[in-house]
Motif scaffolding. Structure first.
Motif, PDB file in Angstrom:
ATOM      1  N   VAL A   1      -5.111 -12.878  -1.523  1.00 12.11           N
ATOM      2  CA  VAL A   1      -3.725 -12.730  -1.071  1.00 12.11           C
ATOM      3  C   VAL A   1      -2.760 -13.557  -1.910  1.00 12.11           C
ATOM      4  CG1 VAL A   1      -4.429 -12.229   1.289  1.00 12.11           C
ATOM      5  CG2 VAL A   1      -3.978 -14.599   0.632  1.00 12.11           C
ATOM      6  N   THR A   2      -3.270 -14.286  -2.884  1.00  7.16           N
ATOM      7  CA  THR A   2      -2.381 -15.093  -3.720  1.00  7.16           C
ATOM      8  C   THR A   2      -2.164 -14.419  -5.072  1.00  7.16           C
ATOM      9  OG1 THR A   2      -4.220 -16.349  -4.631  1.00  7.16           O
ATOM     10  CG2 THR A   2      -3.174 -17.208  -2.642  1.00  7.16           C
ATOM     11  N   ASP A   3      -1.158 -14.874  -5.766  1.00  8.07           N
ATOM     12  CA  ASP A   3      -0.873 -14.410  -7.136  1.00  8.07           C
ATOM     13  C   ASP A   3      -0.690 -12.896  -7.244  1.00  8.07           C
ATOM     14  OD1 ASP A   3      -0.841 -16.892  -8.229  1.00  8.07           O
ATOM     15  OD2 ASP A   3      -2.988 -16.898  -8.688  1.00  8.07           O
ATOM     16  N   ARG A   4      -0.057 -12.286  -6.243  1.00  2.24           N
ATOM     17  CA  ARG A   4       0.225 -10.854  -6.345  1.00  2.24           C
ATOM     18  C   ARG A   4       1.670 -10.655  -6.797  1.00  2.24           C
ATOM     19  NH1 ARG A   4      -2.297  -7.253  -1.604  1.00  2.24           N
ATOM     20  NH2 ARG A   4      -1.640  -5.703  -3.132  1.00  2.24           N
ATOM     21  N   PRO A   5       1.936  -9.773  -7.755  1.00  2.00           N
ATOM     22  CA  PRO A   5       3.294  -9.597  -8.271  1.00  2.00           C
ATOM     23  C   PRO A   5       4.177  -8.832  -7.299  1.00  2.00           C
ATOM     24  CG  PRO A   5       1.864  -7.968  -9.240  1.00  2.00           C
ATOM     25  CD  PRO A   5       0.980  -8.849  -8.383  1.00  2.00           C
ATOM     26  N   MET A   6       5.481  -8.958  -7.499  1.00  2.00           N
ATOM     27  CA  MET A   6       6.437  -8.162  -6.733  1.00  2.00           C
ATOM     28  C   MET A   6       6.347  -6.711  -7.225  1.00  2.00           C
ATOM     29  SD  MET A   6       8.065 -10.142  -4.608  1.00  2.00           S
ATOM     30  CE  MET A   6       9.577  -9.241  -4.260  1.00  2.00           C
ATOM     31  N   ARG A   7       6.540  -5.776  -6.319  1.00  2.00           N
ATOM     32  CA  ARG A   7       6.506  -4.380  -6.738  1.00  2.00           C
ATOM     33  C   ARG A   7       7.519  -3.572  -5.929  1.00  2.00           C
ATOM     34  NH1 ARG A   7       0.780  -1.928  -4.425  1.00  2.00           N
ATOM     35  NH2 ARG A   7       1.248  -2.130  -2.198  1.00  2.00           N
ATOM     36  N   THR A   8       7.975  -2.502  -6.536  1.00  2.00           N
ATOM     37  CA  THR A   8       8.946  -1.638  -5.892  1.00  2.00           C
ATOM     38  C   THR A   8       8.226  -0.628  -5.018  1.00  2.00           C
ATOM     39  OG1 THR A   8       8.897  -0.164  -7.790  1.00  2.00           O
ATOM     40  CG2 THR A   8      10.593  -1.864  -7.771  1.00  2.00           C
ATOM     41  N   PRO A   9       8.937  -0.010  -4.038  1.00  2.00           N
ATOM     42  CA  PRO A   9       8.304   1.001  -3.191  1.00  2.00           C
ATOM     43  C   PRO A   9       7.713   2.130  -4.025  1.00  2.00           C
ATOM     44  CG  PRO A   9      10.433   0.362  -2.290  1.00  2.00           C
ATOM     45  CD  PRO A   9      10.319  -0.288  -3.631  1.00  2.00           C
ATOM     46  N   GLY A  10       6.490   2.528  -3.676  1.00  2.00           N
ATOM     47  CA  GLY A  10       5.813   3.606  -4.372  1.00  2.00           C
ATOM     48  C   GLY A  10       4.991   3.175  -5.560  1.00  2.00           C
ATOM     49  N   ALA A  11       5.094   1.897  -5.966  1.00  2.00           N
ATOM     50  CA  ALA A  11       4.330   1.404  -7.113  1.00  2.00           C
ATOM     51  C   ALA A  11       2.951   0.921  -6.657  1.00  2.00           C
ATOM     52  CB  ALA A  11       5.068   0.280  -7.808  1.00  2.00           C
ATOM     53  N   ALA A  12       2.005   0.909  -7.588  1.00  2.00           N
ATOM     54  CA  ALA A  12       0.652   0.415  -7.328  1.00  2.00           C
ATOM     55  C   ALA A  12       0.352  -0.707  -8.308  1.00  2.00           C
ATOM     56  CB  ALA A  12      -0.362   1.542  -7.483  1.00  2.00           C
ATOM     57  N   VAL A  13      -0.532  -1.617  -7.895  1.00  2.00           N
ATOM     58  CA  VAL A  13      -0.881  -2.769  -8.724  1.00  2.00           C
ATOM     59  C   VAL A  13      -2.353  -2.709  -9.088  1.00  2.00           C
ATOM     60  CG1 VAL A  13      -1.071  -5.275  -8.835  1.00  2.00           C
ATOM     61  CG2 VAL A  13       0.928  -4.217  -7.767  1.00  2.00           C
ATOM     62  N   VAL A  14      -2.640  -2.856 -10.393  1.00  2.00           N
ATOM     63  CA  VAL A  14      -4.014  -2.931 -10.884  1.00  2.00           C
ATOM     64  C   VAL A  14      -4.217  -4.323 -11.458  1.00  2.00           C
ATOM     65  CG1 VAL A  14      -5.673  -2.042 -12.556  1.00  2.00           C
ATOM     66  CG2 VAL A  14      -4.103  -0.468 -11.406  1.00  2.00           C
ATOM     67  N   ALA A  15      -5.201  -5.033 -10.916  1.00  2.00           N
ATOM     68  CA  ALA A  15      -5.484  -6.391 -11.394  1.00  2.00           C
ATOM     69  C   ALA A  15      -6.528  -6.351 -12.508  1.00  2.00           C
ATOM     70  CB  ALA A  15      -5.963  -7.260 -10.244  1.00  2.00           C
ATOM     71  N   VAL A  16      -6.441  -7.323 -13.427  1.00  2.14           N
ATOM     72  CA  VAL A  16      -7.380  -7.417 -14.553  1.00  2.14           C
ATOM     73  C   VAL A  16      -7.870  -8.861 -14.634  1.00  2.14           C
ATOM     74  CG1 VAL A  16      -7.710  -7.102 -17.031  1.00  2.14           C
ATOM     75  CG2 VAL A  16      -6.077  -5.638 -15.793  1.00  2.14           C
ATOM     76  N   ALA A  17      -9.206  -9.025 -14.644  1.00  3.09           N
ATOM     77  CA  ALA A  17      -9.803 -10.353 -14.786  1.00  3.09           C
ATOM     78  C   ALA A  17     -10.687 -10.376 -16.025  1.00  3.09           C
ATOM     79  CB  ALA A  17     -10.619 -10.715 -13.553  1.00  3.09           C
ATOM     80  N   VAL A  18     -10.685 -11.510 -16.749  1.00  2.00           N
ATOM     81  CA  VAL A  18     -11.475 -11.674 -17.963  1.00  2.00           C
ATOM     82  C   VAL A  18     -12.308 -12.948 -17.823  1.00  2.00           C
ATOM     83  CG1 VAL A  18     -11.425 -11.963 -20.468  1.00  2.00           C
ATOM     84  CG2 VAL A  18      -9.714 -10.517 -19.347  1.00  2.00           C
ATOM     85  N   ASP A  19     -13.640 -12.774 -17.874  1.00  4.73           N
ATOM     86  CA  ASP A  19     -14.558 -13.916 -17.782  1.00  4.73           C
ATOM     87  C   ASP A  19     -14.259 -14.775 -16.550  1.00  4.73           C
ATOM     88  OD1 ASP A  19     -15.919 -13.179 -20.085  1.00  4.73           O
ATOM     89  OD2 ASP A  19     -14.600 -14.353 -21.389  1.00  4.73           O
ATOM     90  N   GLY A  20     -14.051 -14.121 -15.406  1.00  6.40           N
ATOM     91  CA  GLY A  20     -13.869 -14.830 -14.143  1.00  6.40           C
ATOM     92  C   GLY A  20     -12.493 -15.398 -13.914  1.00  6.40           C
ATOM     93  N   VAL A  21     -11.535 -15.088 -14.815  1.00  4.03           N
ATOM     94  CA  VAL A  21     -10.176 -15.617 -14.683  1.00  4.03           C
ATOM     95  C   VAL A  21      -9.198 -14.448 -14.584  1.00  4.03           C
ATOM     96  CG1 VAL A  21      -8.361 -17.008 -15.779  1.00  4.03           C
ATOM     97  CG2 VAL A  21     -10.768 -17.679 -15.987  1.00  4.03           C
ATOM     98  N   LEU A  22      -8.252 -14.536 -13.645  1.00 10.55           N
ATOM     99  CA  LEU A  22      -7.240 -13.504 -13.512  1.00 10.55           C
ATOM    100  C   LEU A  22      -6.358 -13.491 -14.763  1.00 10.55           C
ATOM    101  CD1 LEU A  22      -5.824 -11.349 -11.728  1.00 10.55           C
ATOM    102  CD2 LEU A  22      -4.328 -13.186 -10.889  1.00 10.55           C
ATOM    103  N   ALA A  23      -6.350 -12.344 -15.470  1.00  8.47           N
ATOM    104  CA  ALA A  23      -5.568 -12.232 -16.699  1.00  8.47           C
ATOM    105  C   ALA A  23      -4.175 -11.666 -16.447  1.00  8.47           C
ATOM    106  CB  ALA A  23      -6.293 -11.343 -17.703  1.00  8.47           C
ATOM    107  N   GLY A  24      -4.017 -10.882 -15.372  1.00  9.90           N
ATOM    108  CA  GLY A  24      -2.704 -10.328 -15.075  1.00  9.90           C
ATOM    109  C   GLY A  24      -2.788  -9.074 -14.230  1.00  9.90           C
TER     110      GLY A  24
END
Length: 620
Positions: free
Chosen positions: A406-429
């Motif tokens: 539930v932490t480090d989630r970006p702001m998003r506009t209505p209708g948008a979706a968020v895809v998270a990317v992690a590299v070697d166990g670290v959140l990349a963006g």
């Protein structure tokens, strides 16, 4: 009688009439008056006989037209010794039908070219060998070889690294389109580059090109309401002509006055101008990638007052795109895009395919992922360049790296979706994805209003906040959200009170509303087959902007048809009055009407040169 035989027959009648007239004139000026009248009569009789047969056939179908006046004028002229006038009328009538056929043939030229491009065979891979097979033998999943200059026989996807296609016959795009591996190919596209492989996704009879051919054939068989209107007005014109001719004879006692009135009135530009102008408009619209299913929809398009637009795939692109990248923990934006796209090659999820397509559009070379493991609908885990990558929903990614979801989630506009990317166990963006508005929509909507559209509405099944976000700043007259298919139909029916309604959409759920509208417009490139079948207009490229030149062509073709009718009928009536009071002899009246008919046909052909303001370039 087929079209080719009818064209030959019209040419033969014209030749007989012309030969009879010329031979008679030569004999007349040589002093052989009786022989001259026989030659003129010889040229008239075949045309008159063919005309009577056509009139009888029309009457059996319940159709009454101005061909009756042509028959009356030739018969009366022969009866009262005006063989030269009868000969000129015969030449005029046969020449008019010949010119009409020629004009329609020219207007149909581009459509006929479309039909003639249908491929007959395809080259298929089978057990490591190539074989030529008929199109009916192709099935989804077949791998095909498309050589340079070949036409894609069915819809499919590019299997090679790159394909260069000429889609001008389908879309009006003058420049070839470069497609990467995995991109969709429309059947009917021509390979303008090196040979490539494609994978068939539809059977031949279900493919884009086959559907286009069916629609073209349907369009060519149509008859416009203006043409039917012309048939009804022909009765009134016939009545006026007979009354005027009879009155001239009654009051003067001179039957030649009646003959002169009849020949001036034959044949009527009302019949010639409308079909020529509207068929030319159909051809011109197809030139810009707008396939209209007949002359009736073309005429109705010129009277549209309300346009209802679907959102997904119509007002928007219809597929998710990366709208922003939120980077974390020292990673760069390009790195986040690169790792996400490389790993997502292993997934068939629409979001994953959009991320891969974005990378390829940027020219990024993606290495194949290794040791991949996909959790359906949640995300993918695997190795890229020896590094452990996780791509998917924020909760899935954060759980995979043992972080707080539930932490480090970006702001998003209505209708948008968020895809998270992690590299070697670290959140990349995060990649923020949304179905974005098509570019230039505000300019497009302003252009619609310039064509006479008074109301533009958005109709969507999405939530209200999503619809309002997409439509912000577009200046729409109303937004209707969270609609079911039957509610879209109700909206179309409700808007009828404001005038003719056009509905544009691309999904199966839009098909009922498209059928209910006065004009339904389907996005033919990627839209559902159901929407294309229900629609009156199909845009052959995935670009709503094509609708604007289509509307402008419809307005132009209808205006030219009405101008031709008004000018032709006005001149004909003036000539009839002049003949009734004795200012025109039968021969002079026949020549005058010939000039009028040729003029209105040539004017109607101006519809072939309609150039919409600021339109896309048509293919040369």
């Amino acid at each position: 009688m087929d079209r080719q035989a009818r064209d030959w027959f019209k040419t033969a009648l014209l030749g007989l009439a012309l030969c009879g007239l010329l031979a008679g004139l030569i004999l007349h000026f040589s002093g052989f008056e009786r022989a001259a009248r026989l030659c003129w009569t010889f040229g008239v009789v075949p045309v008159l006989a063919a005309l009577i047969v056509e009139i009888v056939a029309s009457l059996r179908r319940g159709e009454v037209g101005l061909d009756i006046i042509a028959a009356l004028s030739m018969s009366a002229a022969l009866l009262f010794g005006e063989a030269l006038a009868a000969s000129v009328v015969a030449l005029m009538y046969s020449g008019g039908t010949f010119l009409e056929g020629f004009a329609e043939g020219r207007a149909r030229r581009e459509m006929r070219g479309l039909l003639e491009r249908v491929p007959r065979t395809a080259t298929r891979y089978r057990e490591g060998k190539l074989e030529d097979v008929p199109l009916d033998a192709l099935a989804p999943g077949d791998r095909l070889l498309i050589r340079q200059g070949d036409i894609a026989p069915v819809d499919g996807i590019v299997e090679s690294r790159r394909a260069l296609l000429d889609q001008s016959a389908l879309t009006g795009e003058s420049m070839p389109v470069s497609l990467a591996a995995g991109n969709e190919i429309m059947s009917g596209s021509t390979n303008a580059g090196e040979a490539f492989d494609m994978r068939a996704t539809r059977r031949a009879q279900e493919s884009t090109y086959a559907g286009i051919v069916r629609l073209v054939e349907e369009a060519q068989r149509s008859k416009a309401p203006m043409s039917r209107l012309a048939d009804r007005y022909s009765l009134l014109f016939l009545f006026i002509t007979v009354v005027l001719a009879s009155g001239a004879w009654w009051f003067t006692g001179d039957p030649i006055r009646a003959v002169a009135v009849l020949v001036v009135a034959t044949p009527c530009p009302l019949i010639l101008a409308v079909p020529v102008a509207l068929v030319a408009g159909l051809s011109r619209a197809a030139h810009y990638g707008v396939l209209i299913k007949g002359a009736k929809p073309l005429e109705t398009m010129a009277q549209i007052k309300t346009i209802i637009l679907d959102k997904t795939g119509t007002l928007t692109n219809g597929r998710p795109q990366i709208v922003s990248v939120d980077v974390r923990n020292g990673f760069k934006e390009d790195e986040v895009r690169y790792f996400a796209a490389a790993l997502d090659q292993a997934s068939k999820h629409p979001m994953a395919q959009a991320i891969v397509a974005d990378a390829r559009d940027r020219g990024t070379i993606l290495p194949p992922p290794q040791e991949t493991n996909e959790a359906a609908g949640e995300g993918v885990i695997g190795l890229v360049d020896g590094r452990r990558i996780v791509v998917g929903g924020p909760a899935f990614v954060m759980n995979s790296i043992a972080a707080d979801p539930v932490t480090d989630r970006p702001m998003r506009t209505p209708g948008a979706a968020v895809v998270a990317v992690a590299v070697d166990g670290v959140l990349a963006g995060h990649l923020v994805m949304a179905d974005t508005l098509r570019p230039g929509m505000r300019t497009f909507l302003d252009g619609l209003r310039r064509t006479g559209v008074e109301r533009i509405l958005l109709a969507t099944g999405d939530r209200r906040d999503v619809a309002e976000t997409v439509a912000h700043g577009l200046g729409l007259d109303a937004i209707r959200s969270e609609l079911t298919p039957d509610q879209k139909v109700l909206l179309v029916l409700t808007e009828h009170k404001n005038g003719p309604v056009m509905m544009a959409g691309d999904g199966v759920n839009d098909a009922p509303a498209l059928a209910a509208a006065d004009i339904g417009v389907a996005m033919g490139a990627r839209g559902a087959a159901a929407s294309a079948e229900a629609a009156d207009v199909v845009l052959l490229v995935d670009d709503l902007d094509r609708l604007l030149p289509g509307l402008e062509v419809a307005h132009g073709a209808r205006r030219i048809a009405l101008e031709s009718v008004a000018a032709g009928i006005g001149l004909s009536v003036a000539g009839m009055v002049a003949a009734a009071v004795g200012y025109l002899t039968p021969v002079q009246g026949a020549v005058l009407q010939e000039v009028i008919d040729v003029a209105v046909i040539l004017n109607a052909l101006r519809a072939l040169r309609i150039r919409p303001s600021g339109s896309l370039q048509a293919p040369h």
